[in-house]
Design a protein around this motif. Structure first.
Motif, mmCIF file in Angstrom:
data_model
loop_
_atom_site.group_PDB
_atom_site.id
_atom_site.type_symbol
_atom_site.label_atom_id
_atom_site.label_comp_id
_atom_site.label_asym_id
_atom_site.label_seq_id
_atom_site.Cartn_x
_atom_site.Cartn_y
_atom_site.Cartn_z
ATOM 1 N N LEU A 174 0.956 -1.226 0.112
ATOM 2 C CA LEU A 174 -0.020 0.030 0.022
ATOM 3 C C LEU A 174 0.857 1.287 0.134
ATOM 4 N N ARG A 175 2.188 1.089 -0.468
ATOM 5 C CA ARG A 175 3.034 2.235 -0.134
ATOM 6 C C ARG A 175 2.431 3.441 -1.018
ATOM 7 N N ASP A 176 2.227 3.083 -2.482
ATOM 8 C CA ASP A 176 1.702 4.200 -3.199
ATOM 9 C C ASP A 176 0.313 4.296 -3.054
ATOM 10 N N ARG A 177 -0.252 4.077 -2.266
ATOM 11 C CA ARG A 177 -1.673 4.063 -2.182
ATOM 12 C C ARG A 177 -2.182 4.545 -0.683
ATOM 13 N N PRO A 178 -1.913 6.083 -0.517
ATOM 14 C CA PRO A 178 -2.302 6.759 0.468
ATOM 15 C C PRO A 178 -3.705 6.731 1.099
ATOM 16 N N ALA A 179 -4.430 6.792 0.092
ATOM 17 C CA ALA A 179 -5.985 6.804 0.499
ATOM 18 C C ALA A 179 -6.414 5.547 1.389
ATOM 19 N N LEU A 180 -5.921 4.651 0.649
ATOM 20 C CA LEU A 180 -6.250 3.178 1.317
ATOM 21 C C LEU A 180 -5.619 3.147 2.636
ATOM 22 N N ARG A 181 -4.424 3.479 2.866
ATOM 23 C CA ARG A 181 -3.599 3.541 4.166
ATOM 24 C C ARG A 181 -4.541 4.327 5.138
ATOM 25 N N ARG A 182 -4.907 5.666 4.876
ATOM 26 C CA ARG A 182 -5.796 6.432 5.795
ATOM 27 C C ARG A 182 -7.123 5.871 6.217
ATOM 28 N N TRP A 183 -7.753 5.003 5.009
ATOM 29 C CA TRP A 183 -8.987 4.290 5.511
ATOM 30 C C TRP A 183 -8.696 3.126 6.213
ATOM 31 N N ILE A 184 -7.666 2.506 6.386
ATOM 32 C CA ILE A 184 -7.223 1.289 7.082
ATOM 33 C C ILE A 184 -7.064 1.922 8.572
ATOM 34 N N ASP A 185 -6.464 2.929 8.464
ATOM 35 C CA ASP A 185 -6.264 3.409 9.792
ATOM 36 C C ASP A 185 -7.496 3.757 10.663
#
Length: 208
Positions: A174-185
């Motif tokens: 998910l390194r280049d998928r910041p929106a997914l990282r924010r949603w996961i958090d």
């Protein structure tokens, strides 16, 4: 309710996680899938002839589809998690099944030696992750913090989270998928959140 459970399977984690989020008590019965293959035993097949996990039992009622279990738990404990009036719910639950057949499969091949083409599964999962990242990016800019338009999480968030949160086990990032990282958090900070192997709680929830 009794949940026949394999700890490492995302589908089982989805039911455990959602039950925790809505405060539904479960009695867990572990089933050794790898390497024990207990899901192929006569005793288990008598309960679920499909030989799949999880299985949720409530008295005489037996559910063998994990998404149906999420819906049943939502309707019993907090129907706001199950926006049945919104057709987008079907699309997101379908996306979760696509993730299971790609990302989930690649993880099983890499981690547990399941049969299949891991490279092909990863390639399909990569396309799905890009599409979900795109939807999350535009969703955030429209003020939508969850995958559905509702102002609160739904079973759709749980259904896709359990696969995406384990993507590194499938050789994806998910390194280049910041929106997914924010949603996961955001999911990880939801009250009642529980972890599993490979999915960690937010640091604020870690007991020292």
């Amino acid at each position: 309710m009794i949940l026949y459970d394999a700890h490492h399977l995302p589908e089982c984690y989805a039911v455990r996680l959602f039950a925790a989020l809505v405060g539904a008590p479960l009695t867990l019965v572990p089933v050794d899938v790898y390497p024990g293959h207990e899901h192929r035993s006569d005793d288990f097949l008598a309960r679920n002839p499909l030989g799949t996990l999880p299985v949720l039992v409530d008295g005489d009622t037996v559910w063998t589809d994990w998404q149906e279990m999420l819906a049943a738990l939502a309707l019993r404990h907090d129907a706001a998690w199950f926006p049945a009036h919104d057709p987008a719910l079907i699309g997101w639950l379908g996306m979760a099944r696509d993730l299971a057949a790609s990302l989930g499969l690649a993880r099983l091949i890499d981690t547990f030696g399941a049969p299949g083409d891991a490279a092909a599964a990863r390639a399909h999962a990569d396309v799905l992750l890009d599409e979900i990242e795109r939807r999350r990016w535009f969703g955030e800019r429209a003020g939508k913090v969850w995958v559905m338009p509702q102002a609160h999480p739904t079973i759709a968030d749980v259904a896709v989270f359990v696969f995406i949160a384990l993507c590194e086990d499938a050789g994806l990032s998910l390194r280049d998928r910041p929106a997914l990282r924010r949603w996961i958090d955001r999911v990880r900070f939801a009250p009642g959140f529980i972890a599993m192997s490979g999915v960690f709680p937010p640091m604020a929830n870690v007991t020292r």
